[in-house]
Write an enzyme that holds these catalytic residues in place. Structure first.
Site, PDB file in Angstrom:
ATOM      1  N   ASP A 193      30.362 -23.989  62.275  1.00 39.06           N
ATOM      2  CA  ASP A 193      30.032 -22.698  62.905  1.00 39.06           C
ATOM      3  C   ASP A 193      31.337 -22.122  63.429  1.00 39.06           C
ATOM      4  O   ASP A 193      31.559 -22.005  64.635  1.00 39.06           O
ATOM      5  CB  ASP A 193      29.013 -22.871  64.026  1.00 39.06           C
ATOM      6  CG  ASP A 193      28.518 -21.528  64.565  1.00 39.06           C
ATOM      7  OD1 ASP A 193      28.938 -20.479  64.033  1.00 39.06           O
ATOM      8  OD2 ASP A 193      27.725 -21.525  65.519  1.00 39.06           O
ATOM      9  N   ASN A 198      33.602 -19.707  69.068  1.00 43.13           N
ATOM     10  CA  ASN A 198      33.725 -21.155  69.157  1.00 43.13           C
ATOM     11  C   ASN A 198      35.158 -21.664  69.072  1.00 43.13           C
ATOM     12  O   ASN A 198      35.391 -22.866  68.991  1.00 43.13           O
ATOM     13  CB  ASN A 198      32.870 -21.806  68.071  1.00 43.13           C
ATOM     14  CG  ASN A 198      31.399 -21.537  68.286  1.00 43.13           C
ATOM     15  OD1 ASN A 198      30.962 -21.321  69.416  1.00 43.13           O
ATOM     16  ND2 ASN A 198      30.633 -21.519  67.212  1.00 43.13           N
ATOM     17  N   ASP A 212      30.973 -26.116  70.185  1.00 42.94           N
ATOM     18  CA  ASP A 212      29.746 -25.897  69.399  1.00 42.94           C
ATOM     19  C   ASP A 212      29.855 -26.489  67.991  1.00 42.94           C
ATOM     20  O   ASP A 212      29.852 -25.767  66.993  1.00 42.94           O
ATOM     21  CB  ASP A 212      29.406 -24.405  69.317  1.00 42.94           C
ATOM     22  CG  ASP A 212      28.909 -23.857  70.640  1.00 42.94           C
ATOM     23  OD1 ASP A 212      28.730 -24.654  71.579  1.00 42.94           O
ATOM     24  OD2 ASP A 212      28.702 -22.638  70.738  1.00 42.94           O
TER      25      ASP A 212
END
Length: 267
Positions: A193, A198, A212
Site C-alpha cells: 500500500d 504511508n 501501514d
C-alpha cells in the site's frame, strides 16, 4: 474546521483504546476509507504510541496480518514496532511505537510535493533493496491479490461489478485483462500500500520510515512503484509521478504501469 478535522472530532473512542491508553492523552489521527481508526497516545513525558482499531465485522482490514508483517520487516527497515495486539467481540487493535517523521501528506509536505515525491521514490527503493525475497513468508502476487479480493465479496457479484471502466478505455473485461500480467521485471518484497500517506519524512525532507504494511509481500516491484507514483496525483495534483520514478532510479514502464493501475482498482 476542515471536513477531515470535523470527522475526526466526531469519532467515538472505543472502550479498549481508552483502557490501553491508561492515563495517556488520546488523539484521533486517522479514519481510513474502509473504517479503520488510528489514535495517538501521549503520556506527557515524551513517549508516544499509536493504536489502530477496526470493528469485528470489518472484512477489509486484518490487523493480525499487519502485526505479523511489521514484526518480520522491522529487522531490516524502519517501521513501527509492535507493542501489543488483541481482539474481542467488538473489534481488534494493534499498538505500535511511534516512528520518526511526518506523513508525506502532512501539510508541511503537501506544500512541497516535489520533496515528498522524491522521498516516496527513495523510500520504496530502500524497502525493495533491503527486504529479503527468499526469506519472506508473505505473498502479494497477482494471483494472491485476486484471490483475496474475490474472497472479500459478500454477494454473487464479480470483481468487475464494483468497478468503473471510465479510466480504462479499450478495456472491456478487466478480470480477463488482469489474468494475463506482464512478465515480472524484478521480484521484491513490496509494501503493498505504497500510497503517499504511508511514507514518513524527516524534517529535512529525507525518507524516514514506512507505515501501514498489512499487505506486505512478494510481488513485482511495479506493483508498488505504480501506486506510489500514481498516489502523488491524488494527493498533490498532476506533475509529480516522474519524480517518484527518478528518485527510485527507474524509467517509467507504460505497459506495467497500465496493468498495475488496473489491478489496483480491481482489487
Amino acid at each position: 474546521m476542515s471536513p477531515e478535522a470535523a470527522e475526526l472530532e466526531s469519532i467515538t473512542t472505543p472502550d479498549v483504546v481508552v483502557a490501553l491508553a491508561g492515563g495517556d492523552t488520546i488523539t484521533p489521527v486517522w479514519k481510513n476509507q474502509v473504517g479503520g481508526l488510528t489514535f495517538r497516545l501521549d503520556n506527557g513525558r515524551g513517549t508516544t504510541r499509536y493504536v489502530k482499531w477496526v470493528a469485528a465485522e470489518n472484512p477489509h482490514l486484518d490487523l493480525a496480518a499487519e502485526a505479523e508483517r511489521l514484526s518480520w520487516a522491522q529487522r531490516w527497515i524502519q517501521v513501527p514496532h509492535v507493542l501489543d495486539f488483541g481482539s474481542d467481540d467488538d473489534g481488534a487493535w494493534l499498538v505500535t511505537s511511534a516512528v520518526a517523521g511526518r506523513s508525506a501528506v502532512d501539510p508541511r509536505w503537501a506544500a512541497d510535493p516535489k520533496t515528498a515525491a522524491t522521498a516516496i521514490g527513495h523510500g520504496l527503493r530502500i524497502l525493495h533493496d533491503a527486504l529479503p525475497v527468499d526469506d519472506c513468508p508473505f505473498d502479494w502476487s497477482v494471483d494472491a491479490r485476486l484471490a483475496r479480493a474475490r474472497a472479500s465479496l459478500t454477494d454473487d457479484a464479480g470483481l468487475a461489478d464494483r468497478f468503473s471502466l471510465d479510466r480504462y478505455p479499450g478495456v472491456t473485461d478487466p478480470e480477463a485483462r488482469v489474468a494475463s500480467p506482464p512478465p515480472v521485471d524484478r521480484m521484491v518484497v513490496c509494501h503493498g500500500d505504497a500510497c503517499a500517506p504511508n511514507t514518513m519524512l524527516h524534517d529535512d525532507g529525507t525518507f524516514a520510515a514506512h507505515v501501514d504494511l498489512d499487505n506486505l509481500g512478494t510481488a513485482d516491484r511495479w506493483a508498488d512503484l505504480t501506486v506510489g507514483a500514481w498516489s502523488t496525483e491524488w494527493n498533490y495534483g498532476p506533475g509529480y509521478e516522474h519524480v517518484v520514478y527518478e528518485a527510485y532510479g527507474v524509467e517509467p514502464d507504460p505497459e506495467r504501469i497500465a496493468y498495475y493501475r488496473l489491478l489496483w482498482d480491481l482489487t
